[in-house]
Write a protein that holds these residues in place. Structure first.
Motif, short mmCIF file in Angstrom:
data_model
loop_
_atom_site.label_atom_id
_atom_site.label_comp_id
_atom_site.label_asym_id
_atom_site.label_seq_id
_atom_site.Cartn_x
_atom_site.Cartn_y
_atom_site.Cartn_z
N ILE A 28 46.14 22.19 40.19
CA ILE A 28 46.19 23.45 39.44
C ILE A 28 45.67 23.27 38.02
N ILE A 29 46.13 22.19 37.35
CA ILE A 29 45.70 21.95 35.96
C ILE A 29 44.20 21.66 35.90
N ALA A 30 43.72 20.81 36.81
CA ALA A 30 42.29 20.48 36.81
C ALA A 30 41.43 21.71 37.08
N PHE A 31 41.85 22.53 38.03
CA PHE A 31 41.07 23.74 38.35
C PHE A 31 41.10 24.72 37.18
N ALA A 32 42.24 24.83 36.51
CA ALA A 32 42.32 25.74 35.37
C ALA A 32 41.43 25.26 34.23
N LEU A 33 41.38 23.96 34.00
CA LEU A 33 40.51 23.44 32.94
C LEU A 33 39.04 23.65 33.26
N VAL A 34 38.69 23.49 34.53
CA VAL A 34 37.29 23.72 34.93
C VAL A 34 36.93 25.19 34.75
N CYS A 35 37.84 26.08 35.12
CA CYS A 35 37.57 27.52 34.96
C CYS A 35 37.46 27.91 33.49
N ALA A 36 38.21 27.22 32.63
CA ALA A 36 38.18 27.54 31.20
C ALA A 36 36.98 26.92 30.50
N SER A 37 36.22 26.08 31.18
CA SER A 37 35.06 25.44 30.56
C SER A 37 33.98 26.47 30.26
N PRO A 38 33.35 26.40 29.08
CA PRO A 38 32.30 27.38 28.75
C PRO A 38 30.97 27.11 29.44
N ILE A 39 30.84 25.96 30.09
CA ILE A 39 29.57 25.59 30.73
C ILE A 39 29.44 26.31 32.06
N ASP A 40 28.28 26.89 32.30
CA ASP A 40 27.99 27.60 33.54
C ASP A 40 27.41 26.61 34.55
N PRO A 41 28.12 26.33 35.65
CA PRO A 41 27.60 25.35 36.61
C PRO A 41 26.31 25.80 37.29
N VAL A 42 26.15 27.10 37.49
CA VAL A 42 24.92 27.61 38.11
C VAL A 42 23.74 27.36 37.19
N GLN A 43 23.90 27.63 35.90
CA GLN A 43 22.82 27.42 34.95
C GLN A 43 22.48 25.94 34.84
N GLN A 44 23.50 25.07 34.86
CA GLN A 44 23.26 23.63 34.82
C GLN A 44 22.49 23.17 36.05
N TYR A 45 22.82 23.75 37.18
CA TYR A 45 22.11 23.38 38.42
C TYR A 45 20.65 23.83 38.36
N ILE A 46 20.41 25.01 37.81
CA ILE A 46 19.04 25.52 37.69
C ILE A 46 18.24 24.65 36.71
N LYS A 48 18.73 21.55 36.13
CA LYS A 48 18.46 20.27 36.79
C LYS A 48 17.27 20.38 37.75
N LEU A 49 17.11 21.56 38.37
CA LEU A 49 15.97 21.74 39.27
C LEU A 49 14.65 21.70 38.53
N GLY A 50 14.67 22.14 37.29
CA GLY A 50 13.46 22.11 36.48
C GLY A 50 12.44 23.16 36.87
N THR A 51 12.86 24.17 37.60
CA THR A 51 11.97 25.24 38.03
C THR A 51 12.57 26.60 37.67
N THR A 52 11.73 27.61 37.70
CA THR A 52 12.19 28.96 37.43
C THR A 52 12.81 29.55 38.69
N VAL A 53 13.98 30.14 38.53
CA VAL A 53 14.71 30.71 39.66
C VAL A 53 14.76 32.22 39.47
N SER A 54 14.46 32.96 40.51
CA SER A 54 14.48 34.42 40.45
C SER A 54 15.91 34.93 40.35
N PRO A 55 16.09 36.14 39.83
CA PRO A 55 17.45 36.71 39.76
C PRO A 55 18.12 36.80 41.13
N GLU A 56 17.34 37.07 42.18
CA GLU A 56 17.93 37.14 43.51
C GLU A 56 18.45 35.77 43.95
N ARG A 57 17.67 34.72 43.67
CA ARG A 57 18.09 33.37 44.02
C ARG A 57 19.32 32.96 43.23
N ARG A 58 19.38 33.33 41.96
CA ARG A 58 20.55 33.01 41.13
C ARG A 58 21.79 33.74 41.65
#
Length: 331
Positions: A28-46, A48-58
């Protein structure tokens, strides 16, 4: 025999419930800390890909990972899948989290086991030496060494040992768990130990000081007792007194500190593995944190908590073997 089995069963059930409740709190504590993190995991993944992702793909990625769902719903889904054996898929390595943890834990376990055994034996032996030669030059020198090593950061000591023994002298490899360019199936046990030696020495030097200093203090108390004074009056030497009267009294506190160092060793392994580029859980959790790999980060956090809990449970069982009085109280 039947009563003994029932007692052991009650002990395992009681400790198992404690472990389950602790793991639930950690999740519970670990999940709450991850949810409170300001970093967007989707944006970090994009990124890392190094390519442009369309809004539909995002939007598809956000729906796949459920980042827009309420936190409670995401937690329930994660725990439900976890109980079914599905730890999720790592966004960084694109592989199942359980598979990554299994591979990395084998390397980390070898590193921590070597460092754990070495630090325990070294700390207990030096503590006995300091206790037997209390306030003499061996005791003073060893105390200064223990205080110095206990105040030195792990990464700094690792860098110093790496610079001296790997770069300058060339006695050990610079890093990794096996030679470069050699298939994993072709690596011998001696090659693995050769690459394991320097990180294990670094970890052991960081954790033996507490055991040594605590053992010294306990042995000093034992040597100041009346029954040891009577043993000296009978003509027994230092090492005979240690063997007959000291070891049993100082073994249990040393064993307690030794098993309590599981969490310290795991925390130190995170830094040591990154310094020596050692492919273990420590380097994996650092990479997961830097790259916002939420499934891998949560999986390693929960697994490490389970590892520490199991280690403490084993310690409790060993206490009963060393001291029967503790076994009677715990049962």
């Amino acid at each position: 025999m039947k009563q003994t089995a029932m007692r052991l069963g009650r002990v395992f059930v009681r400790k198992g419930l404690r472990i389950v409740s602790l793991l639930l709190a950690v999740s519970i504590i670990a999940f709450a800390l991850v949810c409170a993190s300001p970093i967007d995991p989707v944006q970090q993944y994009i990124l890392k890909l190094g390519t442009t992702v369309s809004p539909e793909r995002r939007a598809a990625l956000e729906e796949y990972w459920g980042v827009n769902d309420p936190p409670v719903e995401r937690y329930v889904n994660w725990i439900s899948n976890l109980l079914k054996g599905d730890w999720g898929e790592s966004a960084l390595y694109r592989r199942p989290v359980a598979e990554i943890i299994g591979e990395r834990f084998a390397n980390s376990l070898a590193l921590m086991a070597c460092a754990w055994v070495l630090s325990g034996l070294l700390g207990f032996f030096l503590g006995c030496v300091m206790g037997l030669y209390r306030d003499r030059w061996p005791d003073r020198i060893l105390q200064k060494i223990c205080y110095l090593l206990s105040s030195v950061p792990t990464f700094w000591l690792g860098l110093v040992l790496l610079l001296i023994f790997a770069v300058t002298l060339g006695w050990f490899p610079v890093g990794f768990s096996s030679p470069i360019g050699v298939l994993d199936a072709d690596v011998t046990i001696w090659q693995r130990l050769y690459h394991l030696a320097l990180p294990a020495i670094t970890l052991s030097l960081m954790s033996f000081s507490n055991i040594a200093l605590h053992t010294r203090q306990k042995l000093t108390d034992v040597l100041s007792s009346e029954y040891v004074l009577f043993a000296r009056a009978r003509g027994e030497g230092k090492w005979t007194i240690l063997r007959r009267h000291g070891l049993r009294n100082i073994l249990l506190p040393a064993l307690t500190l030794q098993f309590a160092s599981f969490a310290e060793l795991f925390g130190g392994s995170v830094l040591a593995e990154n310094v020596f580029s050692y492919p273990g859980l420590g380097s994996a959790v650092a990479a997961a944190g830097l790259n916002s790999d939420v499934p891998l980060l949560l999986g390693i956090t929960l697994f490490s908590a389970l590892f520490v809990c199991v280690g403490n449970m084993i310690a409790d069982l060993l206490y009963g073997i060393v001291d029967p009085q503790i076994r009677e109280v715990s049962q």
